[in-house]
Scaffold this active site. Structure first.
Site, PDB file in Angstrom:
ATOM      1  N   GLY D 146      23.677   0.254  27.707  1.00  0.00           N
ATOM      2  CA  GLY D 146      24.418  -0.469  26.685  1.00  0.00           C
ATOM      3  C   GLY D 146      24.899   0.472  25.596  1.00  0.00           C
ATOM      4  O   GLY D 146      24.426   1.603  25.475  1.00  0.00           O
ATOM      5  N   CYS D 147      25.836  -0.002  24.797  1.00  0.00           N
ATOM      6  CA  CYS D 147      26.413   0.833  23.750  1.00  0.00           C
ATOM      7  C   CYS D 147      25.384   1.162  22.675  1.00  0.00           C
ATOM      8  O   CYS D 147      25.157   2.321  22.348  1.00  0.00           O
ATOM      9  CB  CYS D 147      27.644   0.153  23.150  1.00  0.00           C
ATOM     10  N   TYR D 148      24.740   0.135  22.128  1.00  0.00           N
ATOM     11  CA  TYR D 148      23.716   0.391  21.113  1.00  0.00           C
ATOM     12  C   TYR D 148      22.577   1.247  21.674  1.00  0.00           C
ATOM     13  O   TYR D 148      22.160   2.222  21.030  1.00  0.00           O
ATOM     14  CB  TYR D 148      23.144  -0.922  20.585  1.00  0.00           C
ATOM     15  N   THR D 150      22.559   3.442  23.960  1.00  0.00           N
ATOM     16  CA  THR D 150      22.967   4.835  24.126  1.00  0.00           C
ATOM     17  C   THR D 150      22.835   5.601  22.817  1.00  0.00           C
ATOM     18  O   THR D 150      22.241   6.683  22.757  1.00  0.00           O
ATOM     19  CB  THR D 150      24.421   4.909  24.640  1.00  0.00           C
TER      20      THR D 150
END
Lengths: 343, 343, 343, 343
Positions: D146-148, D150
């Protein structure tokens, strides 16, 4: 005086609440929407603890019983019918939509759906306060001008009325913030697609075109169709119109400014900027002002006219309250003394 | 091939670095500025670990010794002198400023300071690649077009050259993002004053006016002075010009589009939009495209032409590299295949 | 009552003008700055036609003669000296800077320049109206709290005072709009570099840290140094603090909310949000509210506290007028009934 | 090598197109969506003339026949089923959704809908390239982080793995641009409500929490639940996580930086900033970098760790292509050499 608002969940409705909550003469009696029994702060958390009202369904009789004025902040297509439901019910109606602004044949062509009752449209007073004060004062049904037309008309009026320009070459390049599109969701008004962007839309097809032309032609019957272009700005509030007209003879900027100053001398919400100063949209944010700057270009013989308003204020709710003040015999500026929020 | 950049701390210079760092043929040999011995990432932390170079002072002999091309990303007033210092030094010069674009008498009137050496200005090739490919290919000194002129000229060229419009009534309403004003600090480009705002500036006085007129008149000597207005948008990158012209006879939008498509058929960076589609500025962000959409209005006989570019790319650094490619005999698109960054 | 403002060209000063212009009790007597004889609308065109005053130089005697209260909207380092110049001159002083907020030794460490006169600092009342009403009522010199401290302190006060949290583990993650940095130009607050960005600054070094700690320790002497981080948001107005504390025992969100509601029950500008509702910064824009939401996380035993204010209103000018109201015996809310501007 | 993309109309899908179009090794074979037979430029006009493909329906057999890798850029809840439909079909699958990241019981609790096939989840390799290079190289089904997670994991890894911090007190204050919410329309991501705003959401309830905790606990089994807060920034792209941890003993910032530099020395997309320098989100826009800055505060014994990524690149499509490179035996950086777009 008691007022009610229908269509309270849109941005025009919310702005009416902001103004009316602080108004010295009007009292918000009831707020209406198709969403019933929802506290308004659920829709607009910024009103939490400020306005303890819930949305109610729309019952024309009851509203007319309890209120002196009803504001229709509903979309075009709905307002017309609502306005009709108040006919003969001893309540003044102020419609913020486009439904009562132009004749049926024009409406159908530009709005692409059925127009409102013709008699009603005819009866409605088109209320640009700087120009129609007397008609407004005695109006029962008031049609509040569109946001773009307000900015365009106020800035073109002096040169059109005084016949200073070539009547067949008017170009209005208009730019609006996103709130002008209302609160309904759409791709073009989503953040990721509107931000860091400038988008042109409805090129030569915007429904405010006939509204502008109709009023211009009342001022000067020689007027030909105008070119009117609309752009979506990555800002929330604010409209700028940059208008281009061909002067019939050589005028200096200062001569033009003299005319504008004299025409608008007594108008509390019009601010004519001095030579070499032009308004920017943020300089009227949250206020009811329309600021105008001009420049006559000796190289081309053309005049550039820049006009800015807050589309939710002078372009919608602010002007509606200004009209309500006039219709009620109050000072035109009552409850509208907002200093622009800057920066 | 080795290239050097002078004026690397401005936005045009930084964009040259972004492009050239990824270019298959050019190698960044040295970067220059009045700030000496500062690692470039100090000025531009986004280059940390990507470009391990420090800014050097400006020594024309040394630069000419080491590089095949020098880009001048310096401000007007400085570029002209720098260009002169490279005269006769066996290095190609690409100037991104306005110094070499217009004759001395025009320059003084619009730029308000002393023009560059006249012989140099005369020698410099004005490089709009879609129209001046051959001259560019053999140029020694290249004058890179301004951001506004690029958008305006590419979108007006077909109708002006083909004589489809009234030559004395061209209005260009232009809007630019803030990066167009450069990296120098100013009140109007500070965040709190530019955000949520739209500001008109240099009304009828923008220095790009004579540059646009000069090229238009080369295409059509009947052309009269145009009206050109510039607005500051609350975005970082991007220019839109919305141009208004009077068609000499009735044309449909599709006829006009046919012309545009045929004129630009072989141009890799021009995208003519199909009927009813108009480009928005974000749709070219970070790329070298110029997108154009048109609408002929049968009500008024006027044509509306919308053109968008990324002012730092096709409006500055991208076009400069496109010119450098042509001057070096490379494919025009080398190192410029950036897909727009969307959203 | 007459009031004067020194430092009128900054954003805090401009916001004071917006409030005071519409205030029912205070009259703007004079406005001052180092720029003399400039009409205020030159600096702030949004005031054109609204406030016909020019900036004057700073003459303490004259100001004290004519006004009952003087607002110092000047930067830290200057305010202290100005405050001293009004000593013994029968005029109440409200300082919006950091000069009178913390003791000399702390000031030097965090502000990195010479502190104000110690006796003056000691005499000044730190005026967070929700907590220091009585001291404010009798103050002669008032030190208006900083923007970050206002948001942080109001939201931490209940749990700190009531000893509900571990005193050695408070983290305040704060985010501010650009106007908080003032009107002086800087790279980080230029549009092109602040837009589409989020920047952390002064990590563990912000000068508001000791101001927050000092007040927290007055409420709970066991408090240890806090972690305080500041971020620059791409918005003009608004602060959010997201605070993290470790609860000493298990509490539910609703128990915590009960405490907050009871503590702030009578405070007109504090809005405690109901469970599962959190304030966003736009919901207080242009108003004097501080909105607070909380969530107790049973997984971690930590409490998250979210607080938002408009940094120019409750974080500066609004709170200064609130203090002026109290110092003058007026209703605390006089002239501060602004409904948030939304959207 | 041929690749196909399912879910091409979302922002993650569009970013995959931007990267893959310019990739030296991968060829976009087909693009898929529930909208069939629509040219992709209809959905994304910025691709006009760049990618002449139309969206196709989803036929797993056909896709597996024609492509070597399929990217699932579909929402959670859909990806899992799609991934299953490719089982045993000799095609590598890279899923950008959350469906294959955490075990079923966690999934149900945090995602609030049915989890994907358990065997599939178990088989899927969680692909944070900096830490799982070998597993990725041999993966058949890859779960893209996921973005967060990462941003959070890359910045916390060194101190968590090396046991430098108190394992029961980690606070991650995260901020994301609007594109992270996807292309589906919603009120909170509409321009008028997201602009000039900062909003906290899913407080202590974001579905990325268990994903972060799971990986942290693999690195350090003593880890306790973390506090994770998410905020919606008024920007399109970019994530910043500001993390707070308690150091177990006194470390200087430079000691911590030494650790980070040594851990990430060979990682092409991690940039550790030097002391006193912190990354801002714009400094990685459009690129695959994760930039990290730290500060150890001797007053509190806490370490502040700041990490930024472009959520659509390193937080989604960029990392997916990085994983695809590794799975295909290409250089990890192939096609990912984007210099950040600044300003």
């Amino acid at each position: 005086m008691n007022v009610s608002i229908i269509g309270t969940t849109g941005y025009g409705g919310a702005e009416l609440l902001r103004i009316l909550k602080q108004h010295p003469e009007f009292k918000i009696k009831s707020i209406h929407s198709t969403k019933e029994d929802v506290p308004i702060w659920n829709e607009y958390p910024h009103l939490y603890g400020i306005l303890d009202k819930s949305l109610k369904g729309i019952d024309a009789d009851q509203i007319a019983d309890q209120s002196d004025i009803v504001f229709l902040a509903t979309p075009s297509g709905i307002s017309g019918e609502l306005a009709e439901s108040f006919s003969g019910k001893n309540i003044k109606v102020i419609d913020l939509s486009g439904d009562l602004r132009i004749p049926a044949e024009n409406y159908l062509e530009w709005y692409k759906h059925a127009p409102a009752n013709e008699a009603l449209v005819e009866k409605a007073v088109y209320g640009l306060p700087e120009w129609h004060h007397n008609e407004i004062a005695s109006a029962e049904i008031l049609s509040n001008p569109g946001c773009y037309p307000t900015a365009a008309l106020l800035s073109l009026a002096p040169v059109v009325k005084e016949n200073l320009i070539n009547p067949d070459c008017i170009v209005v390049d208009a730019k609006s913030g996103v709130s002008g599109a209302g609160r309904a969701l759409s791709r073009t008004t989503s953040y990721a697609e509107a931000n860091e962007n400038l988008r042109v839309y409805k090129v030569n097809q915007h429904q405010h075109t006939p509204e502008i032309e109709q009023q211009l032609m009342k001022w000067n019957s020689a007027l030909k169709p105008i070119t009117f272009t609309t752009h979506l700005l990555p800002i929330t509030r604010g409209i700028m119109t940059t208008s281009y007209v061909q002067l019939t003879k050589e005028y200096t900027t200062s001569q033009i400014l003299e005319l504008y100053n004299s025409v608008y001398e007594k108008q509390p919400f019009i601010r004519i900027r001095p030579e070499n100063s032009f308004p920017s949209v943020k300089e009227v944010a949250g206020s009811n002002f329309c600021d105008i700057g001009v420049h006559a270009d000796s190289r081309t013989g053309r005049l550039t006219i820049v006009s800015v308003i807050d589309n939710l204020m002078k372009g919608a709710a602010g002007q509606a309250v200004q009209n309500a003040n006039i219709m009620s015999g109050f000072d035109e500026t009552a409850g509208l003394g907002f200093v622009p929020l800057y920066p």
